[in-house]
Design a protein around this motif. Structure first.
Motif, short mmCIF file in Angstrom:
data_model
loop_
_atom_site.label_atom_id
_atom_site.label_comp_id
_atom_site.label_asym_id
_atom_site.label_seq_id
_atom_site.Cartn_x
_atom_site.Cartn_y
_atom_site.Cartn_z
N UNK A 162 114.77 44.17 94.16
CA UNK A 162 115.33 45.15 95.08
C UNK A 162 116.78 44.77 95.34
N UNK A 163 117.72 45.61 94.93
CA UNK A 163 119.10 45.38 95.36
C UNK A 163 119.22 45.89 96.79
N UNK A 164 120.04 45.21 97.58
CA UNK A 164 120.17 45.53 99.00
C UNK A 164 121.60 45.95 99.30
N UNK A 165 121.80 47.23 99.53
CA UNK A 165 123.13 47.74 99.84
C UNK A 165 123.80 48.36 98.63
N UNK A 166 124.77 49.22 98.88
CA UNK A 166 125.42 49.96 97.80
C UNK A 166 126.22 49.04 96.88
N UNK A 167 126.86 48.01 97.44
CA UNK A 167 127.64 47.10 96.60
C UNK A 167 126.76 46.37 95.61
N UNK A 168 125.64 45.86 96.09
CA UNK A 168 124.71 45.16 95.20
C UNK A 168 124.21 46.08 94.10
N UNK A 169 123.94 47.32 94.46
CA UNK A 169 123.49 48.29 93.45
C UNK A 169 124.54 48.54 92.38
N UNK A 170 125.79 48.67 92.82
CA UNK A 170 126.87 48.90 91.84
C UNK A 170 127.07 47.69 90.94
N UNK A 171 127.06 46.51 91.52
CA UNK A 171 127.27 45.29 90.73
C UNK A 171 126.15 45.13 89.69
N UNK A 172 124.92 45.41 90.11
CA UNK A 172 123.79 45.31 89.20
C UNK A 172 123.94 46.28 88.03
N UNK A 173 124.35 47.51 88.34
CA UNK A 173 124.53 48.51 87.28
C UNK A 173 125.67 48.12 86.34
N UNK A 174 126.78 47.64 86.90
CA UNK A 174 127.93 47.25 86.08
C UNK A 174 127.57 46.08 85.17
N UNK A 175 126.80 45.14 85.69
CA UNK A 175 126.41 43.98 84.88
C UNK A 175 125.63 44.42 83.64
N UNK A 176 124.83 45.49 83.81
CA UNK A 176 124.00 45.96 82.69
C UNK A 176 124.79 46.78 81.67
N UNK A 177 125.77 47.55 82.13
CA UNK A 177 126.37 48.53 81.22
C UNK A 177 127.80 48.22 80.78
N UNK A 178 128.51 47.38 81.54
CA UNK A 178 129.91 47.10 81.18
C UNK A 178 129.95 46.04 80.08
N UNK A 179 130.79 46.22 79.05
CA UNK A 179 130.92 45.21 78.00
C UNK A 179 131.28 43.85 78.58
N UNK A 180 130.81 42.79 77.94
CA UNK A 180 130.96 41.43 78.47
C UNK A 180 132.42 41.06 78.71
N UNK A 181 133.30 41.43 77.77
CA UNK A 181 134.71 41.05 77.92
C UNK A 181 135.33 41.75 79.14
N UNK A 182 135.00 43.01 79.33
CA UNK A 182 135.55 43.75 80.47
C UNK A 182 134.99 43.20 81.79
#
Length: 271
Positions: free
Chosen positions: A238-258
Motif C-alpha cells: 500500500x503506498x501512502x499518500x500521493x507522493x508515494x504513489x507517484x514515486x512508485x509509478x516513476x520507479x516502474x516506468x522511467x528508464x534507469x538512467x533518467x
C-alpha cells in the motif's frame, strides 16, 4: 479475558505515524495497545492502552506480546512501526552504528513478527503490517543504512507473506513518503564525520527538512494502515499518500538512467 473485539498492537505509538495509526484503529473498532520505549507512566490515552517496549530486546518483546494475548485472548493485527532514522555518508558511519539501526528497524520488526506468529497461526488468522517507505524501493544518498533497512523489510515481508498465507496470516507493507513528524529531529548522525562530506551533508539536512515540512500528514498514512488492517482482500503493498504513489509509478516506468539523474537532482548532487 477474551474479547470479541479485534485487537491491534502498534509499536512506536507515542507520536507521528504510530500515534495516528493507533487512533485510527480505535476509530475503526479495534482494541488497541500502543507501545513506546518509555510511556512515562501513561497506561491509557485516547482509548489506547500503552505498554513500555524495546524492540531491540528479545525479553521485552516476548513480555509485551504475552501480556496483550493474556489480557485480550487474541491479537489480530500487529503494526510494526517502531524505527529510527540515520543520516550521513555511508563512509562516515561505523559498522556498530549501522548495526544498531538494523537492530531496531529490521531485527526489531523480525522479533515482533516471530513473537506474534504462533498465536496468529493457531487462530488461523491475523495481519502483520510493516511500515516500510518509498526508501524501500528507491536509493537514498546520505541515508544508505536507513534505506538498506527498508529494502530489507520489503524483501522479508514479501517472502514471509508467501510462507504464512496458507495459515490465514498476511504480511503487508505500507510505504509512506516523507511525513510531517519529528523524524529529522531524532535522526542518528554519523559517529565518524569526515570533512570531505561536510558540505554535502549540510545540503542533505536542508533537503530533508524541506521534504518533511512539505510531507504528508501522519493521518494520511494512518488511513492506509487501517485499510490494510481491514480490507477484505488486502494488497501486499500500500503506498501512502500521493507522493508515494507517484514515486512508485516513476520507479516502474522511467528508464534507469533518467531515474538516476532525477535522484541526483533532487538530492542536489553534482554530476
Amino acid at each position: 479475558m477474551t474479547t470479541t473485539q479485534p485487537v491491534a498492537l502498534v509499536t512506536g505509538a507515542s507520536s507521528g505515524i504510530g500515534k495516528a495509526a493507533a487512533l485510527g484503529l480505535v476509530e475503526a473498532g479495534f482494541a488497541v495497545v500502543g507501545t513506546s520505549r518509555n510511556t512515562s507512566g501513561i497506561s491509557q490515552r485516547d482509548g489506547v492502552t500503552f505498554l513500555d517496549l524495546d524492540v531491540a530486546s528479545d525479553e521485552s518483546v516476548a513480555t509485551v506480546v504475552a501480556r496483550v494475548i493474556d489480557r485480550f485472548g487474541r491479537l489480530d493485527v500487529l503494526v510494526n512501526n517502531a524505527g529510527i532514522g540515520s543520516a550521513g555518508a555511508a563512509e562516515e558511519r561505523s559498522v556498530a552504528q549501522d548495526q544498531s539501526v538494523f537492530d531496531i528497524n529490521v531485527f526489531g520488526l523480525i522479533r515482533m513478527t516471530k513473537a506474534v506468529l504462533p498465536h496468529m497461526r493457531a487462530r488461523g488468522g491475523g495481519r502483520i503490517i510493516n511500515i516500510s517507505s518509498v526508501l524501500g524501493f528507491v536509493p537514498a544518498p546520505y541515508m544508505a543504512a536507513y534505506a538498506a533497512t527498508k529494502h530489507a523489510v520489503e524483501g522479508y515481508s514479501e517472502s514471509l507473506d508467501h510462507e504464512v498465507r496458507e495459515h490465514g496470516v498476511r504480511v503487508l507493507l505500507v510505504q509512506p513518503a516523507f511525513t510531517r513528524t519529528g523524524f529529522d529531529a531524532n535522526i542518528m548522525q554519523p559517529d565518524t564525520p569526515l570533512p570531505i562530506y561536510a558540505e554535502q551533508r549540510q545540503v542533505f539536512d536542508r533537503v530533508m527538512a524541506t521534504a518533511i515540512q512539505g510531507g504528508d500528514d501522519p493521518a494520511t498514512v494512518a488511513r492506509v494502515i487501517v485499510a490494510a488492517a481491514t480490507d477484505l482482500k488486502p494488497k501486499l503493498r500500500y503506498t501512502a499518500g500521493s507522493t508515494a504513489g507517484r514515486v512508485s509509478a516513476l520507479r516502474r516506468i522511467v528508464p534507469a538512467r533518467a531515474f538516476d539523474k532525477q535522484i541526483r537532482k533532487l538530492n542536489r548532487l553534482a554530476g
